[in-house]
Design an enzyme around this catalytic site. Structure first.
Site, short mmCIF file in Angstrom:
data_model
loop_
_atom_site.label_atom_id
_atom_site.label_comp_id
_atom_site.label_asym_id
_atom_site.label_seq_id
_atom_site.Cartn_x
_atom_site.Cartn_y
_atom_site.Cartn_z
N GLU A 1 45.75 38.58 31.95
CA GLU A 1 44.36 38.19 31.72
C GLU A 1 43.61 38.72 32.93
O GLU A 1 43.68 38.13 34.02
CB GLU A 1 44.22 36.67 31.61
CG GLU A 1 42.79 36.24 31.34
CD GLU A 1 42.61 34.73 31.36
OE1 GLU A 1 41.81 34.22 30.55
OE2 GLU A 1 43.25 34.05 32.19
N ASP B 1 48.03 34.16 33.26
CA ASP B 1 46.72 33.52 33.29
C ASP B 1 45.99 33.90 34.58
O ASP B 1 46.58 33.92 35.66
CB ASP B 1 46.92 32.00 33.22
CG ASP B 1 45.62 31.23 33.21
OD1 ASP B 1 44.84 31.39 32.25
OD2 ASP B 1 45.38 30.46 34.16
#
Length: 658
Positions: free
Chosen positions: A371, A336
């Site tokens: 990401e 993330d």
């Protein structure tokens, strides 16, 4: 139990050896560290950690056993302007805790970000670390190691995926056990996915703001204990680890990989108004990026940012990842806000954490997916991660939506995204698999909502619809909401089919959001992070079976096309791809940039994707030869076509040469 022996500086964390427990704690700026252990009635006993090697404090407690609850009190300077917030009145979680007892409540005794220290003791309300024994019989478990070219990822939430599944035993719905149940394994195999990517399973907390609103953090991107499994999805906290490993083992036996979404960018301590329960009190200056005024750099939007260029924090991050691979046998990670991993503080491909991962024989061989952005300056880094990382490709997501849901997009741009965005990823020895193609993900509209809503509808989140992106590239096809007349519903169906075909027949690594193959809707909520309810849980009884069958057929078709499974870049004349216009001629320069959205893509010289993304029925002349539509595009009457396909508006069909 006796006083502490000096013990060893490694391994890090609390390690049970059958006779006692060795404790270690990293803190570069501490002056003294106390280990605090608690009996069953909550009585506390404190021991100074007697040893120190470098920045690691350590001690050995003979007679300590699994089940022991413990924490730390760390002494040092209180100098907020310099980033130091030591306060021994606050009990702190072990960053390496394998299990945690207690939730992180919105309680004033847990706050520690103010200008003056709060000397009230918080042990009565603070979460406690718990010693575990992590022995487990893996039997003959083996990692599937699916090649990137054959990988199809399925992003899912542990609870939301199975909580409403009627064929699962009631008591295991929404749990780790459900993931490995034969009903779910059979579904994954029928669908054809090769990797299950789980939203965060490391223990997380609900932000104080959500607690005050009566909401919870559902997605899990607010990490509290990076080595501990979130206990809410287990029969009991004591059995969570084994239940998760049972699921991994069952999935591996079916050839399905398990990828964890992991949050190595911030912690649940949030900003200076957030709770202090671990890193802030252990060594705030080392663990976080600190501004000159002592506040945090907030490159995550969550209040703080982990300093993953500090040697001690790099070691912590790598040991966390190795723990999940070695102890839980996971097959990879999705990171993330992964640009934080490369901050020094500017983003660098040779950042310390990247170098450490590449040098690690364990981590460098599992699937690593970034990401590739954060919200700080220079945070957008799509295409810039070093091997062996793959990356979420938002270029693909936006281009696919803009191509099929009327927006301006050239045929050339669409083709570039279809070809694994070679302009972005064909560098540094990377392969097409580095482009993780997606239409949707946990954040944003579901696929069904992309064709039913022009605007987000996030009122239930309690922020007056201010949260969530406004750049959705969606199209409600003439009416906002799920319902509508038959012709509108058919157009929506056609758009969904075209989008799914684009995702699953493009070069690169496809990622499917769980529920998109069912027609799942969140009723226009594109930021359902705090909705632990029927809005996010998949309703298996209302699933669109026809769409599920269509999706599974696309995945099977994908696995038959060498140009897609080979994971090598397409080169002109290599037989992998030819780009043709509606007359089966090579696209001209003008057609690439200014032509109507009509094209044919010939893959491996025998699979033809005919595309009509215009609003009109159009005849498309097929290349010379005999062609027959393939499932899921073949109807009961599937004649051989030798000349022209009448392409419906917003239509797509795949043919195979006879």
């Amino acid at each position: 139990m006796t006083q502490l022996a000096i013990g060893e500086a490694t391994p890090h964390g609390a390690t049970y050896d059958g006779h006692g427990v060795n404790f270690t704690l990293f803190s570069a700026h501490a002056e003294r560290v106390e280990l605090c252990v608690f009996d069953s009635r909550g009585n506390e006993r404190r021991y100074d950690l007697p040893g120190r090697r470098g920045d690691v404090w350590h001690g050995y407690l003979a007679g300590a056993r699994p089940g022991l609850r413990y924490g730390y009190r760390v002494h040092g300077p209180w100098q907020p302007a310099q980033g130091h917030r030591f306060n021994p009145a606050k009990l702190l979680l072990d960053p390496y805790a394998r299990r945690v007892e207690g939730e992180l409540k919105d309680h004033p005794l847990l706050h520690g970000g103010h200008d003056e220290p709060d000397y009230r003791d918080n042990a009565a309300v603070a979460p406690k670390s718990v010693i575990i024994s992590d022995h487990y019989d893996w039997e003959d478990d083996a990692a599937p190691r699916t090649p990137w070219g054959k990988t199809v990822i399925y992003e899912a939430h542990v609870k939301g995926l199975t909580y409403l599944h009627p064929e699962l035993p009631q008591e295991i719905r929404g749990t780790y056990k459900a993931l490995g149940h034969p009903v779910m394994v059979a579904y994954f195999k029928q669908l054809g996915i090769t990797a299950l990517e789980l939203l965060p399973v490391a223990q997380f907390a609900s932000e104080p703001r959500l607690q005050r609103m009566g909401l919870t953090n559902y997605w899990g991107y607010n990490p509290m204990a990076m080595f501990a499994l979130h206990p809410a999805w287990a029969s009991s906290p004591e059995t969570a680890l084994d239940e998760f490993r049972d699921a991994v083992k069952a999935l591996h036996r079916a050839g399905i990989e398990v990828i964890l979404d992991i949050v190595l960018n911030h912690s649940a301590e949030l900003d200076l108004d957030g709770p202090t329960f671990s890193l802030r009190g252990i060594d705030n200056r080392s663990y976080y990026w600190i501004r000159d005024d002592g506040d945090y750099h907030n490159w995550t939007g969550c209040g703080n940012t982990l300093n993953l260029s500090h040697p001690g924090v790099v070691e912590y991050a790598c040991e966390c990842l190795r723990y999940w691979v070695e102890t839980c046998h996971v097959d990879g990670f999705r990171f993330d806000l992964a640009s934080v991993m490369g901050r020094t503080p500017t983003f660098r491909q040779d950042a310390p954490l990247f170098a450490a991962i590449k040098a690690c024989p364990v981590l460098s061989t599992v699937k690593l997916i970034a990401e590739p952005w954060d919200i700080g300056e220079g945070g957008y880094q799509v295409g810039n991660f070093p091997p062996p990382f793959a990356e979420w490709n938002d270029h693909f997501r936006d281009a696919a939506r803009r191509f099929w849901l009327p927006r301006n997009l050239t045929t050339g741009e669409f083709a570039c995204r279809f070809a694994a965005s070679s302009d972005v990823f064909k560098r540094n020895g990377r392969t097409p698999g580095a482009s993780v193609n997606l239409l949707t993900a946990h954040d944003g509209f579901t696929l069904r909502d992309c064709v039913c809503f022009n605007q987000k509808h996030n009122e239930a989140n309690g922020e007056e619809n201010r949260d969530g992106t406004n750049s959705n590239y969606s199209d409600n096809h003439g009416k906002e909401g799920l319902g509508g007349p038959l012709d509108l519903m058919e157009r929506r169906r056609d758009s969904i089919h075209a989008l799914l075909a684009t995702l699953l027949l493009s070069q690169g690594t496809p990622m499917l959001l769980a529920g998109d193959e069912h027609g799942h809707s969140q009723h226009g909520n594109n930021n359902a992070y705090c909705q632990d309810n029927a809005l996010t849980w998949l309703d298996w009884q209302q699933a669109n079976r026809g769409l599920t069958t269509f999706t599974a057929a696309l995945i099977r078709l994908r696995q038959q096309i060498p140009a897609l499974t080979g994971n090598s870049w397409w080169e002109e004349g290599d037989g992998n791809v030819r780009w043709l216009n509606k007359n089966a001629q090579p696209l001209s320069a003008d057609e690439w940039q200014n032509g109507p959205k009509l094209m044919q893509i010939l893959l491996s010289d025998r699979f033809l994707i005919a595309i009509n993304a215009t609003l009109e029925v159009t005849d498309i002349v097929l290349p010379e030869g005999e062609w027959r539509a393939v499932p899921p595009f073949a109807g009961e009457d599937n004649p051989v076509i030798t000349a022209v396909w009448q392409g419906p508006a917003h239509g797509l069909c795949v043919f195979q040469r006879g």
